[in-house]
Design an enzyme around this catalytic site. Sequence first.
Site, PDB file in Angstrom:
ATOM      1  N   LYS A 137       0.819  -1.207   0.000  1.00  0.00           N
ATOM      2  CA  LYS A 137       0.000   0.000   0.000  1.00  0.00           C
ATOM      3  C   LYS A 137       0.855   1.259   0.000  1.00  0.00           C
ATOM      4  CE  LYS A 137      -2.961   0.708   3.514  1.00  0.00           C
ATOM      5  NZ  LYS A 137      -3.051   2.036   4.148  1.00  0.00           N
TER       6      LYS A 137
ATOM      7  N   ARG B 175       2.832   6.015  -3.199  1.00  0.00           N
ATOM      8  CA  ARG B 175       3.952   6.846  -3.624  1.00  0.00           C
ATOM      9  C   ARG B 175       4.194   6.752  -5.128  1.00  0.00           C
ATOM     10  NH1 ARG B 175       4.295   5.679   1.560  1.00  0.00           N
ATOM     11  NH2 ARG B 175       5.522   6.954   3.030  1.00  0.00           N
TER      12      ARG B 175
ATOM     13  N   GLY C 272      -4.797   8.055   5.631  1.00  0.00           N
ATOM     14  CA  GLY C 272      -3.906   9.007   6.289  1.00  0.00           C
ATOM     15  C   GLY C 272      -2.669   9.295   5.468  1.00  0.00           C
TER      16      GLY C 272
ATOM     17  N   ARG D 247      -8.046  12.241  13.033  1.00  0.00           N
ATOM     18  CA  ARG D 247      -6.644  11.851  13.168  1.00  0.00           C
ATOM     19  C   ARG D 247      -5.757  13.094  13.171  1.00  0.00           C
ATOM     20  NH1 ARG D 247      -5.600   6.806   9.221  1.00  0.00           N
ATOM     21  NH2 ARG D 247      -3.598   6.854  10.310  1.00  0.00           N
TER      22      ARG D 247
ATOM     23  N   SER E  80       8.067   8.618  12.077  1.00  0.00           N
ATOM     24  CA  SER E  80       6.854   8.537  11.273  1.00  0.00           C
ATOM     25  C   SER E  80       7.190   8.770   9.808  1.00  0.00           C
ATOM     26  CB  SER E  80       5.830   9.585  11.724  1.00  0.00           C
ATOM     27  OG  SER E  80       4.784   9.711  10.777  1.00  0.00           O
TER      28      SER E  80
ATOM     29  N   ASP F 201       1.952  -1.404  11.981  1.00  0.00           N
ATOM     30  CA  ASP F 201       0.664  -1.842  11.443  1.00  0.00           C
ATOM     31  C   ASP F 201       0.382  -3.315  11.714  1.00  0.00           C
ATOM     32  OD1 ASP F 201      -0.053   0.639  10.452  1.00  0.00           O
ATOM     33  OD2 ASP F 201       0.909   0.303   8.517  1.00  0.00           O
TER      34      ASP F 201
ATOM     35  N   ARG G 252      -6.108   1.485  18.515  1.00  0.00           N
ATOM     36  CA  ARG G 252      -5.831   0.057  18.404  1.00  0.00           C
ATOM     37  C   ARG G 252      -5.365  -0.571  19.711  1.00  0.00           C
ATOM     38  NH1 ARG G 252      -3.137   0.153  12.316  1.00  0.00           N
ATOM     39  NH2 ARG G 252      -5.119   0.384  11.213  1.00  0.00           N
TER      40      ARG G 252
ATOM     41  N   ARG H 223      -7.313  -3.348   9.876  1.00  0.00           N
ATOM     42  CA  ARG H 223      -6.305  -4.170  10.546  1.00  0.00           C
ATOM     43  C   ARG H 223      -6.941  -5.037  11.632  1.00  0.00           C
ATOM     44  NH1 ARG H 223      -2.580  -3.751   6.714  1.00  0.00           N
ATOM     45  NH2 ARG H 223      -1.842  -1.630   6.385  1.00  0.00           N
TER      46      ARG H 223
END
Length: 443
Positions: free
Chosen positions: A21, A26, A99, A127, A173, A330, A361, A403
């Site tokens: 993904k 990208r 996101g 978020r 990040s 993830d 999560r 997820r």
Amino acid sequence: MTTLEKARGPLRGEVTVPGDKSISHRSIMFGALAEGDTTITGFLESADCLSTIDCFRKLGISIDREEDEYRNAKKITVHGKGLHGLTAPIETLYTGNSGTTTRLMSGILAAQPFDTSITGDSSIEQRPMKRVIDPLTLMGASISSARGNGCAPLNIEGGKELKGIDYTSPVASAQVKSAIILAGLYAEGDTIVREPALSRNHTEIMLSAFGADIHNEVTDLGTASAILHPGRPLKGIDINVPGDISSAAYFIAAALVVPGSELLIKNVGVNKTRAGIINVLKKMGADITLLNEDNSQEARADILVRYSKLCGNESGKFIIGGKDIPTMIDELPVVAVLAATADCETVIRDAAELKVKESNRITSVVENLTAMGCDAEATDDGMIIRGGKPLFGANINCHADHRLAMSFAIASLVAEGPTVIQDSECVSISYPTFFEDLKSLTR
């Protein structure tokens, strides 16, 4: 809603998971900013990646899709217009649940000569976006939260002259790093992003392939920097997207928990900044072997997994934290499911980032593990899972989080009684055919 039952026997065979993904996102973005055509094979046609395509079409980029005999995308061609070829959209850009799209595009849009607004679904509008707003503002961008709460919708004023910055990110990040780097392509002077650990580096690898002058530096202490020297035009390239290790993780977990299983997962991306789950599970006793490794550009391999009884160290405890977390953020929900089946106590820490994903999560994983009979406890930055107890089928509230839906589908394979996963259609965000692929191995 999907109802699943305990596996009737071992899982055996081969599976090919959809394209990565992060790389798919990208490939569209950088292809749009490059001069000439970029052709993409193995592209992930999930809801998130289709949102990226939609946004760039609204910015004036022509993107073609060639189908195979099964009507899947055989090839995507992005007709790039160069760094200064985007045109003003006539409406707000909508990123759905993505996101990655929202944050990375903020960096691109901050450098354009026109105004834009960008938003997503209800999850995206909760978020945190301040983590990209602040560094982009330091670069000279004018970007604001429409509701003043640091979240989308974002209003971005065009026509600003950006300058490169030396920015130290408080968290590792890839989304924050990439947003700053993409703005840096348009900035005067070098852009440096420093992180406490090297986050996934798909942006650096791919931009370099497109012709950008960018590289990473990692210290002996593990801190890392991405360094961009702007000024080079990007040129269209051919991209073959490997399978997504985040999607492969569910089949790795399935083979590990169902007795007698042996699965070969083909052509999976094993970039070291993403493959932490393999290293961590091996330390827990997992029988995982990489075959046919290819380390050119984005590393990839076939992953052979055999059923294994997972356990902790001599103290009966296993700790996951520190620099492992950015490489498997993830995958932590499915790792938590594996921990519930292990003969030990597993502590996941340094993972507060889990609170600001598609759902919280930490609380949602613990909530559902507890519903299945596991002794699990939420902490401020992770969770404690005391494994070894039998799991039982339950009504799983996945909070529309893909997820979670896939992680608890794996838990169902060893749970007594039916497991009902609410909002199971949310898997379309990253893996539209997940349930079909899982069922093909459990028949």
